[in-house]
Write a protein that holds these residues in place. Structure first.
Motif, mmCIF file in Angstrom:
data_model
loop_
_atom_site.group_PDB
_atom_site.id
_atom_site.type_symbol
_atom_site.label_atom_id
_atom_site.label_comp_id
_atom_site.label_asym_id
_atom_site.label_seq_id
_atom_site.Cartn_x
_atom_site.Cartn_y
_atom_site.Cartn_z
ATOM 1 N N GLY A 1 143.545 -18.475 21.030
ATOM 2 C CA GLY A 1 144.009 -17.509 20.043
ATOM 3 C C GLY A 1 143.453 -16.121 20.290
ATOM 4 N N SER A 2 143.174 -15.825 21.552
ATOM 5 C CA SER A 2 142.523 -14.552 21.864
ATOM 6 C C SER A 2 143.453 -13.508 22.472
ATOM 7 C CB SER A 2 141.346 -14.798 22.805
ATOM 8 O OG SER A 2 141.786 -15.412 24.005
ATOM 9 N N ILE A 3 144.761 -13.748 22.405
ATOM 10 C CA ILE A 3 145.713 -12.755 22.914
ATOM 11 C C ILE A 3 146.860 -12.573 21.928
ATOM 12 C CG2 ILE A 3 145.248 -13.192 25.349
ATOM 13 C CD1 ILE A 3 147.995 -14.658 25.361
ATOM 14 N N PHE A 4 147.567 -11.491 22.152
ATOM 15 C CA PHE A 4 148.763 -11.155 21.395
ATOM 16 C C PHE A 4 149.896 -11.172 22.410
ATOM 17 C CE2 PHE A 4 151.539 -8.157 19.142
ATOM 18 C CZ PHE A 4 151.463 -8.677 17.848
ATOM 19 N N LEU A 5 150.765 -12.182 22.377
ATOM 20 C CA LEU A 5 151.805 -12.377 23.382
ATOM 21 C C LEU A 5 153.140 -11.824 22.892
ATOM 22 C CD1 LEU A 5 152.577 -13.635 26.132
ATOM 23 C CD2 LEU A 5 153.007 -15.772 24.892
ATOM 24 N N VAL B 1 147.998 -20.174 34.062
ATOM 25 C CA VAL B 1 146.800 -20.934 33.678
ATOM 26 C C VAL B 1 145.945 -20.125 32.712
ATOM 27 C CG1 VAL B 1 144.672 -21.981 34.545
ATOM 28 C CG2 VAL B 1 146.812 -22.287 35.805
ATOM 29 N N SER B 2 145.669 -18.880 33.066
ATOM 30 C CA SER B 2 144.867 -18.018 32.194
ATOM 31 C C SER B 2 145.581 -17.734 30.881
ATOM 32 C CB SER B 2 144.538 -16.695 32.888
ATOM 33 O OG SER B 2 143.715 -16.921 34.002
ATOM 34 N N LEU B 3 146.888 -17.524 30.952
ATOM 35 C CA LEU B 3 147.663 -17.257 29.743
ATOM 36 C C LEU B 3 147.583 -18.443 28.789
ATOM 37 C CD1 LEU B 3 149.590 -15.574 28.035
ATOM 38 C CD2 LEU B 3 151.469 -16.465 29.425
ATOM 39 N N LYS B 4 147.780 -19.640 29.310
ATOM 40 C CA LYS B 4 147.729 -20.848 28.471
ATOM 41 C C LYS B 4 146.351 -20.998 27.829
ATOM 42 C CE LYS B 4 148.909 -25.748 28.572
ATOM 43 N NZ LYS B 4 147.773 -26.275 27.868
ATOM 44 N N HIS C 1 161.211 -19.732 24.027
ATOM 45 C CA HIS C 1 160.161 -18.769 24.380
ATOM 46 C C HIS C 1 158.813 -19.471 24.416
ATOM 47 C CE1 HIS C 1 160.744 -18.664 19.990
ATOM 48 N NE2 HIS C 1 159.414 -18.644 19.945
ATOM 49 N N ILE C 2 157.831 -18.806 24.972
ATOM 50 C CA ILE C 2 156.486 -19.343 25.033
ATOM 51 C C ILE C 2 155.955 -19.435 23.600
ATOM 52 C CG2 ILE C 2 154.124 -18.949 25.867
ATOM 53 C CD1 ILE C 2 155.384 -17.467 28.272
ATOM 54 N N PRO C 3 155.399 -20.586 23.233
ATOM 55 C CA PRO C 3 154.898 -20.750 21.865
ATOM 56 C C PRO C 3 153.906 -19.652 21.474
ATOM 57 C CG PRO C 3 154.933 -22.860 22.976
ATOM 58 C CD PRO C 3 155.244 -21.806 24.019
ATOM 59 N N GLY C 4 154.147 -19.089 20.297
ATOM 60 C CA GLY C 4 153.269 -18.049 19.782
ATOM 61 C C GLY C 4 153.692 -16.634 20.119
ATOM 62 N N ALA C 5 154.697 -16.486 20.975
ATOM 63 C CA ALA C 5 155.146 -15.144 21.363
ATOM 64 C C ALA C 5 155.953 -14.515 20.243
ATOM 65 C CB ALA C 5 155.998 -15.202 22.628
ATOM 66 N N ILE C 6 155.769 -13.203 20.067
ATOM 67 C CA ILE C 6 156.632 -12.496 19.131
ATOM 68 C C ILE C 6 157.793 -11.884 19.904
ATOM 69 C CG2 ILE C 6 154.719 -11.966 17.578
ATOM 70 C CD1 ILE C 6 155.422 -8.961 18.442
ATOM 71 N N VAL D 1 149.642 -9.182 25.924
ATOM 72 C CA VAL D 1 150.301 -9.679 27.130
ATOM 73 C C VAL D 1 151.805 -9.590 26.933
ATOM 74 C CG1 VAL D 1 150.639 -11.643 28.673
ATOM 75 C CG2 VAL D 1 148.414 -11.298 27.581
ATOM 76 N N PHE D 2 152.498 -9.006 27.909
ATOM 77 C CA PHE D 2 153.947 -8.907 27.873
ATOM 78 C C PHE D 2 154.543 -9.819 28.931
ATOM 79 C CE2 PHE D 2 152.338 -4.908 26.275
ATOM 80 C CZ PHE D 2 153.115 -4.712 25.147
#
Length: 145
Positions: free
Chosen positions: A37-41, A28-31, A54-59, A90-91
Motif C-alpha cells: 500500500g505504498s504507491i499510488f497507481l 515484481v517491484s510494482l506488485k 486493470h491492475i487492482p487498485g489503479a485509479i 506510478v503510471f
C-alpha cells in the motif's frame, strides 16, 4: 522505493526516464509496493480499456492523445489526483510501445510530484506474468473550472 535494476529495461526506456526525470519500475517491484500500500497507481489508458480490466487498485485517469488536452490534464494532475499528499506515483498504460505513461510521468514531474515512476510494460506485461486484473467503472477524478 526500490525500483528495478537498470539492465531490465531497454536503453530507449532508460533514456526516456532520464529525460523525463522519473524512474522505471518492473512488475515484481510494482506488485510488492501494491501489496504494501505504498504507491499510488494510475492507469492512463482510455476509459473503456480501464473498465475492461486493470491492475487492482489503479485509479482511472485517461490521458488524451491531443497535445492541448494533455496540457490541460497536466495542469489539473496534482489537484485532481492527490493535492500535494501523495508520493510514489506510478503510471502505466497498455504496453512498452505506448507513450501515454511516459507523458503522464513527465507531467507529474513537471507538476512537482516528488517520486514518479513509469511501469513501461503496462497491462500487457502484467497479464503475461499471470497477475490478476480487476474490472469496474472508470471513476475519473472530476475537475471544476
Amino acid at each position: 522505493m526500490n525500483d528495478s535494476s537498470a539492465d531490465s529495461f531497454s536503453p530507449r526506456l532508460l533514456r526516456q526516464a532520464q529525460e523525463g526525470g522519473y524512474r522505471l519500475i518492473n512488475a515484481v517491484s510494482l506488485k510488492e509496493q501494491l501489496e504494501r500500500g505504498s504507491i499510488f497507481l494510475v492507469d492512463v489508458r482510455d476509459r473503456a480499456d480501464y473498465e475492461a480490466g486493470h491492475i487492482p487498485g489503479a485509479i482511472c485517469y485517461p490521458l488524451p492523445l491531443t497535445i492541448q488536452a494533455r496540457l490541460f490534464k497536466r495542469w489539473w494532475l496534482k489537484k485532481l489526483l492527490c493535492n500535494e499528499g501523495c508520493t510514489n506515483v506510478v503510471f502505466y498504460c497498455q504496453d512498452v510501445n505506448s507513450l501515454r505513461s511516459d507523458s503522464a510521468a513527465r507531467a507529474a514531474v513537471i507538476s512537482g510530484f516528488p517520486d514518479v515512476y513509469n511501469y513501461p510494460g503496462g497491462l500487457e506485461d502484467w497479464v503475461s506474468r499471470g497477475l490478476a486484473l480487476e474490472t469496474g467503472p472508470c471513476c475519473e477524478p472530476e475537475h471544476h473550472l
